[in-house]
Enzyme design. Sequence first.
Site, PDB file in Angstrom:
ATOM      1  CD  GLU A 140      44.456 -30.955  43.829  1.00 19.25           C
ATOM      2  OE1 GLU A 140      45.479 -30.312  43.672  1.00 19.25           O
ATOM      3  OE2 GLU A 140      43.710 -31.267  42.897  1.00 19.25           O
ATOM      4  CB  SER A 142      46.000 -21.290  45.626  1.00 14.16           C
ATOM      5  OG  SER A 142      44.921 -21.148  44.716  1.00 14.16           O
ATOM      6  N   GLY A 201      43.068 -23.012  41.837  1.00 18.68           N
ATOM      7  CA  GLY A 201      43.109 -21.987  40.799  1.00 18.68           C
ATOM      8  C   GLY A 201      42.457 -20.674  41.210  1.00 18.68           C
ATOM      9  CG  ASN A 239      47.061 -31.022  37.118  1.00 20.74           C
ATOM     10  OD1 ASN A 239      47.144 -31.310  35.926  1.00 20.74           O
ATOM     11  ND2 ASN A 239      45.892 -30.912  37.739  1.00 20.74           N
ATOM     12  CD1 TRP A 240      52.851 -28.941  34.120  1.00 19.01           C
ATOM     13  CD2 TRP A 240      53.258 -29.501  31.978  1.00 19.01           C
ATOM     14  NE1 TRP A 240      54.207 -29.067  33.965  1.00 19.01           N
ATOM     15  CE2 TRP A 240      54.493 -29.413  32.665  1.00 19.01           C
ATOM     16  CE3 TRP A 240      53.268 -29.849  30.624  1.00 19.01           C
ATOM     17  CZ2 TRP A 240      55.714 -29.651  32.028  1.00 19.01           C
ATOM     18  CZ3 TRP A 240      54.478 -30.092  29.993  1.00 19.01           C
ATOM     19  CH2 TRP A 240      55.688 -29.981  30.691  1.00 19.01           C
ATOM     20  CE  LYS A 241      44.778 -27.332  37.377  1.00 15.42           C
ATOM     21  NZ  LYS A 241      43.721 -26.715  38.146  1.00 15.42           N
ATOM     22  CD  GLU A 296      40.694 -28.275  37.240  1.00 20.60           C
ATOM     23  OE1 GLU A 296      41.455 -28.813  36.409  1.00 20.60           O
ATOM     24  OE2 GLU A 296      41.034 -27.336  37.977  1.00 20.60           O
ATOM     25  N   GLY A 322      49.135 -26.775  40.500  1.00 20.89           N
ATOM     26  CA  GLY A 322      48.593 -26.447  39.181  1.00 20.89           C
ATOM     27  C   GLY A 322      49.342 -25.279  38.570  1.00 20.89           C
ATOM     28  N   GLY A 323      48.773 -24.080  38.701  1.00 22.86           N
ATOM     29  CA  GLY A 323      49.319 -22.891  38.047  1.00 22.86           C
ATOM     30  C   GLY A 323      50.822 -22.703  38.222  1.00 22.86           C
ATOM     31  CG  HIS A 359      42.091 -32.510  39.247  1.00 21.08           C
ATOM     32  ND1 HIS A 359      41.222 -31.463  39.064  1.00 21.08           N
ATOM     33  CD2 HIS A 359      43.241 -31.976  39.728  1.00 21.08           C
ATOM     34  CE1 HIS A 359      41.840 -30.335  39.411  1.00 21.08           C
ATOM     35  NE2 HIS A 359      43.057 -30.618  39.817  1.00 21.08           N
TER      36      HIS A 359
END
Length: 251
Positions: free
Chosen positions: A168, A214, A174, A9-11, A98, A235-236, A96
């Site tokens: 999640e 994470s 993150g 997930n590049w966001k 966010e 993600g990251g 998600h």
Amino acid sequence: MKKNIVAGNWKMNKTLPEGLALAIELNAALAGAQPNCDVVIGTPFIHLASVAEAIDTNKIGVAAQNCADKESGAYTGEISASMIKSTGAEYVILGHSERREYYGETSEKLNSKVALALANGLTPIYCCGEALEVRNANEQNTYVKNQLEETVFNLSADDFKKIVIAYEPIWAIGTGITASTEQAQEMLAFIRGLIATQFGHEIADETSILYGGSCNAKNAAELFSQPDIDGGLIGGASLNVADFKAIIDAF
Ligand code: PEP
């Protein structure tokens, strides 16, 4: 057979040239490789068509990170499920935390989004998970159960079979804090149990349930070794090919 899946997930990261370069680098890293999991990258909308064109989509699936809760029409700034499908993308990340937190995504909206995604042949990667206060109060099971009961548990069994679930915990996204292997396994087993009660054991056993929060090159192998963890939403660590490839290779 349920699939193992590693989905990035590049966001809201990467310009179009940067994203294209990242996708092409990942494509090259996987050329000739036979990963033991399906690989998906969730890019911003504007990257979808170019990325799908530039990579081998038989090897790497492309996902949007959201879709509209309306089919088409006067909804300025929105992107519909059919538009996403027309880019060559096959997946859409929905629900998600966010988006729930910053963009007011309710269960009602998510029900429309899931339905439209399915109607347009996209595979929803449906996210659920609790905030830290909920975990501290030890109410995470009830919370996640409600999230699922208000949304994807309303699907028919045939439609439910087409979705992927991603658990999640918000406190792990993150933050560098990963749920412990035991916490992740425990929740994914709980979710699989809920699916079994709702749709039967066969469907529960065939549903891919991912852990996200994470997850990285160091902890992926231990997480993925658990019986109910069928992969990760990343993600990251999906923004760097070496890290993402190491997570893929953890299977
Ligand atoms: C995510 O946002 O889906 C996620 C899992 O992020 P991170 O891996 O950076 O915690």
